[in-house]
Enzyme design. Structure first.
Site, PDB file in Angstrom:
ATOM      1  N   SER A 156      14.496  -6.575  -4.528  1.00  0.00           N
ATOM      2  CA  SER A 156      13.261  -6.269  -4.005  1.00  0.00           C
ATOM      3  C   SER A 156      13.072  -6.173  -2.629  1.00  0.00           C
ATOM      4  CB  SER A 156      12.505  -7.556  -4.226  1.00  0.00           C
ATOM      5  OG  SER A 156      11.223  -7.592  -3.509  1.00  0.00           O
TER       6      SER A 156
ATOM      7  N   TYR B 294      12.880 -16.907  -3.221  1.00  0.00           N
ATOM      8  CA  TYR B 294      12.636 -15.519  -3.727  1.00  0.00           C
ATOM      9  C   TYR B 294      13.586 -14.375  -2.914  1.00  0.00           C
ATOM     10  CZ  TYR B 294      10.928 -11.411  -6.266  1.00  0.00           C
ATOM     11  OH  TYR B 294      10.777 -10.253  -6.598  1.00  0.00           O
TER      12      TYR B 294
HETATM   13  N1  LIG Z   1       6.204  -6.468  -9.643  1.00  0.00           N
HETATM   14  C1  LIG Z   1       6.591  -6.422  -8.272  1.00  0.00           C
HETATM   15  O1  LIG Z   1       5.682  -6.356  -7.211  1.00  0.00           O
HETATM   16  C2  LIG Z   1       8.239  -6.460  -7.957  1.00  0.00           C
HETATM   17  C3  LIG Z   1       8.574  -6.150  -6.599  1.00  0.00           C
HETATM   18  C4  LIG Z   1       9.773  -6.353  -6.396  1.00  0.00           C
HETATM   19  C5  LIG Z   1      10.935  -6.521  -7.259  1.00  0.00           C
HETATM   20  N2  LIG Z   1      10.503  -7.023  -8.562  1.00  0.00           N
HETATM   21  C6  LIG Z   1      11.388  -7.422  -9.404  1.00  0.00           C
HETATM   22  O2  LIG Z   1      11.400  -6.690 -10.564  1.00  0.00           O
HETATM   23  C7  LIG Z   1      11.903  -7.379 -11.698  1.00  0.00           C
HETATM   24  C8  LIG Z   1      10.947  -7.133 -13.010  1.00  0.00           C
HETATM   25  O3  LIG Z   1       9.832  -7.837 -12.651  1.00  0.00           O
HETATM   26  P1  LIG Z   1       8.424  -7.079 -12.900  1.00  0.00           P
HETATM   27  O4  LIG Z   1       7.567  -6.981 -11.837  1.00  0.00           O
HETATM   28  O5  LIG Z   1       8.546  -6.298 -14.074  1.00  0.00           O
HETATM   29  O6  LIG Z   1       7.861  -8.695 -13.922  1.00  0.00           O
HETATM   30  P2  LIG Z   1       7.117  -8.686 -15.288  1.00  0.00           P
HETATM   31  O7  LIG Z   1       6.144  -7.844 -15.556  1.00  0.00           O
HETATM   32  O8  LIG Z   1       6.576 -10.244 -15.227  1.00  0.00           O
HETATM   33  O9  LIG Z   1       8.518  -8.611 -16.197  1.00  0.00           O
HETATM   34  C9  LIG Z   1       9.613  -9.861 -16.305  1.00  0.00           C
HETATM   35  C10 LIG Z   1      10.263  -9.646 -17.546  1.00  0.00           C
HETATM   36  O10 LIG Z   1      11.493 -10.469 -17.542  1.00  0.00           O
HETATM   37  C11 LIG Z   1      11.655 -11.345 -18.646  1.00  0.00           C
HETATM   38  N3  LIG Z   1      12.092 -12.635 -18.037  1.00  0.00           N
HETATM   39  C12 LIG Z   1      11.385 -13.230 -17.173  1.00  0.00           C
HETATM   40  N4  LIG Z   1      12.186 -14.394 -17.259  1.00  0.00           N
HETATM   41  C13 LIG Z   1      13.206 -14.295 -17.964  1.00  0.00           C
HETATM   42  C14 LIG Z   1      14.311 -15.185 -18.137  1.00  0.00           C
HETATM   43  N5  LIG Z   1      14.403 -16.465 -17.761  1.00  0.00           N
HETATM   44  N6  LIG Z   1      15.203 -14.806 -19.188  1.00  0.00           N
HETATM   45  C15 LIG Z   1      15.307 -13.724 -19.683  1.00  0.00           C
HETATM   46  N7  LIG Z   1      14.011 -12.782 -19.459  1.00  0.00           N
HETATM   47  C16 LIG Z   1      13.230 -13.060 -18.586  1.00  0.00           C
HETATM   48  C17 LIG Z   1      10.159 -11.322 -19.285  1.00  0.00           C
HETATM   49  O11 LIG Z   1      10.150 -11.395 -20.373  1.00  0.00           O
HETATM   50  P3  LIG Z   1       9.886 -12.949 -21.344  1.00  0.00           P
HETATM   51  O12 LIG Z   1       9.144 -13.595 -20.583  1.00  0.00           O
HETATM   52  O13 LIG Z   1       9.956 -12.716 -22.858  1.00  0.00           O
HETATM   53  O14 LIG Z   1      11.160 -13.454 -21.096  1.00  0.00           O
HETATM   54  C18 LIG Z   1       9.903  -9.915 -18.886  1.00  0.00           C
HETATM   55  O15 LIG Z   1      10.164  -9.001 -19.754  1.00  0.00           O
HETATM   56  C19 LIG Z   1      12.209  -8.824 -11.122  1.00  0.00           C
HETATM   57  O16 LIG Z   1      13.411  -9.265 -10.836  1.00  0.00           O
HETATM   58  C20 LIG Z   1      11.238  -8.804  -9.805  1.00  0.00           C
HETATM   59  O17 LIG Z   1      11.776  -9.884  -8.984  1.00  0.00           O
HETATM   60  C21 LIG Z   1       9.046  -7.040  -8.765  1.00  0.00           C
END
Ligand SMILES: NC(=O)c1ccc[n+]([C@@H]2O[C@H](COP(=O)([O-])OP(=O)(O)OC[C@H]3O[C@@H](n4cnc5c(N)ncnc54)[C@H](OP(=O)(O)O)[C@@H]3O)[C@@H](O)[C@H]2O)c1
Length: 257
Positions: A138, A148
């Site tokens: 991130s 985080y």
């Molecule tokens: N969205 C943003 O603004 C942003 C910005 C920078 C970086 N990121 C990073 O991008 C990545 C993806 O995030 P996203 O924004 O796409 O989030 P999201 O829409 O909430 O999706 C999260 C995914 O991870 C899975 N997950 C969560 N906890 C888990 C666990 N303990 N074990 C296995 N699977 C798990 C969830 O499925 P289940 O709940 O079914 O397990 C879901 O498929 C993360 O690492 C986040 O830190 C996000």
């Protein structure tokens, strides 16, 4: 084409990786905790793109969950050519207001799982002389803000160091650093988004496109969009903690939402 294993493949950035890689003809192994959602996603992708899909229910905050995915990655008869360590989550609130148990879950998912899954995948890739690992960190890696940001900073440093160590082996590692991306992330963490300006938002598709372009170019750090490249450049120039005040203010504002 090869098989790609994506953690957190049912929503947001992980789901966008799954669509894009299936569209490019890769078979998929989808990992997350919610089996029903995984099965539906796998069936939809197989139907739409004609690729083979496999589901693996695993909670990466647990020993059993990490172990199950390691075992799949070790299986030399069904090699994984691309690993996307994407699963992750946010915790609402500043240091000491987040229960220690949740902080430890974050360390397990963002650090231990990423280290162990990368280490399970890379030796086979190196033997085959081909492979790619994308670790989804991130922009927060460059802004001091609690566990985080610290866990994402670990991901970036680990990935850059491992990429250098593996140079010339045919295995590429990429640390992907998106800014605010429209996914389920903020809602799941109970964070408000009112204070995020419209210019700050990226789509998951754009994040994935830029990441895969950077991976193909052999880069080891990808910061999607010019605006976030500028944010990261400024953060790297400022003294350590320079953007910390700003980010804590944002955290306080989120809590007030
Ligand atoms: N969205 C943003 O603004 C942003 C910005 C920078 C970086 N990121 C990073 O991008 C990545 C993806 O995030 P996203 O924004 O796409 O989030 P999201 O829409 O909430 O999706 C999260 C995914 O991870 C899975 N997950 C969560 N906890 C888990 C666990 N303990 N074990 C296995 N699977 C798990 C969830 O499925 P289940 O709940 O079914 O397990 C879901 O498929 C993360 O690492 C986040 O830190 C996000």
């Amino acid at each position: 084409m090869t098989t790609a294993l994506i953690t957190g493949a049912t929503a947001g950035i992980g789901a966008a990786f799954a669509r894009r890689l299936a569209g490019d003809g890769h078979d998929l192994v989808l990992v997350a905790r919610d089996t029903e959602r995984l099965t539906a996603a796998a069936a939809a992708l197989a139907d739409r793109f004609g690729v083979r899909t496999e589901v693996l229910t695993a909670d990466l905050a647990t020993e059993a969950g990490i172990g199950a995915v390691e075992e799949r990655l070790w299986d030399g008869e069904r090699p994984i050519g691309i690993l996307v360590n994407n699963a992750g989550f946010g915790n609402k609130g500043a240091y000491l207001s987040v229960p220690l148990e949740q902080e430890l879950d974050m360390v397990k998912v963002h650090i231990e799982a990423v280290l162990r899954l990368t280490t399970a995948a890379v030796p086979g890739m190196r033997e085959r002389g081909f492979g790619g690992v994308v670790n989804v960190a991130s922009v927060a890696a460059f802004v001091p803000r609690g566990t985080y940001g610290a866990s994402k900073a670990w991901m970036v440093n680990f990935t850059l160091g491992a990429a250098r160590d593996l140079a010339g082996s045919g295995v590429r590692l990429l640390a992907l650093c998106p800014g605010f991306t429209r996914t389920e992330f903020h809602q799941r963490a109970g964070m408000g988004t009112r204070n995020i300006p419209a210019w700050g938002w990226l789509s998951a598709e754009r994040v994935v496109d830029e990441a895969l372009r950077d991976l193909a170019r052999g880069r080891s750090l990808s910061v999607p969009s010019r605006r976030y490249k500028l944010v990261v450049a400024i953060a790297r120039l400022l003294p350590a903690g320079g953007l910390g005040g700003l980010s804590s203010k944002a955290a306080r504002t989120y809590r007030a939402d």
